[in-house]
Design an enzyme around this catalytic site. Structure first.
Site: not given
Ligand code: IMP
Ligand code: MG
Length: 175
Positions: A45, A99-100, A103, A131, A152-153, A159, A165
């Site tokens: 990402g 990191e992208d 979440d 977020k 969701f984005v 992606d 992407r």
């Molecule tokens: P976390 O462990 O829940 O913080 O997950 C983060 C990962 O989930 C990110 O690196 C993304 O790959 C994916 N992710 C979370 N939210 C989104 C979104 O809105 N769009 C796309 N990918 C997301």
């Molecule tokens: Mg990621």
């Protein structure tokens, strides 16, 4: 815009992204004066963000890319995060993770804990998006491009099931 079965609307334009990414780079350049940080981009990402951020980094530094794979393990949290492609020795290094999006924070939290075992001098996280409403695993996020609602984005590297992407801007799920 459509990605697979879902419809997305424009959210963060290329101009808005570029401007903010330059600000983040300026801040990092200031904070790391006299240091030689190692940037670690987290694939897939973050590839566009890492590229645009790094073009604006002026402190002498290196960059490397890794993939994180999580699998069910026997730890108390139930998951283990492994980095694929991390060949550098991080001991005494100033690490900046790119990191992208953060979440729930689960991935980053587990990974940072793993990295600490290599005794780096410091670890900071630079995430394009965050977020806050979704965060379940409190994390120290030093550099955040944009705090966004819990929707969701896609786009600019992010992606939906592998698709979406390829754009210069970020789109938000239309619901
Ligand atoms: P976390 O462990 O829940 O913080 O997950 C983060 C990962 O989930 C990110 O690196 C993304 O790959 C994916 N992710 C979370 N939210 C989104 C979104 O809105 N769009 C796309 N990918 C997301
Ligand atoms: Mg990621």
């Amino acid at each position: 815009m459509n990605v697979l079965d879902k419809t997305f609307r424009p959210f963060l334009s290329a101009e808005v992204l570029n401007e903010r990414i330059k600000e983040l780079a300026t801040q990092i350049n200031k904070d790391y004066i006299g240091k030689n940080p190692i940037f670690i981009g987290i694939l897939n990402g973050s590839f566009m963000f890492a590229s645009d951020l790094y073009k604006n980094i002026t402190v002498p530094s290196t960059i490397s890319f890794i993939k994180l794979v999580s699998y069910k393990g026997t730890t108390s949290t139930g998951t283990v995060i492994t980095a694929i492609g991390l060949e550098e020795d991080l001991s005494d290094k100033d690490v900046i993770l790119i990191e992208d999006i953060v979440d729930t924070g689960k991935t980053m939290k587990e990974f940072v804990a793993t990295l600490h075992k290599q005794s780096p001098a410091s670890i900071q996280i630079c995430t394009l998006l965050h977020k806050p409403e979704a965060l379940q695993h409190p994390l120290d996020l030093k550099y955040v491009g944009f705090e966004i609602p819990n929707k969701f984005v896609v786009g600019y590297g992010l992606d939906y099931d592998g698709f979406g992407r390829n754009s210069q801007e970020i789109f938000q799920l239309d619901e």
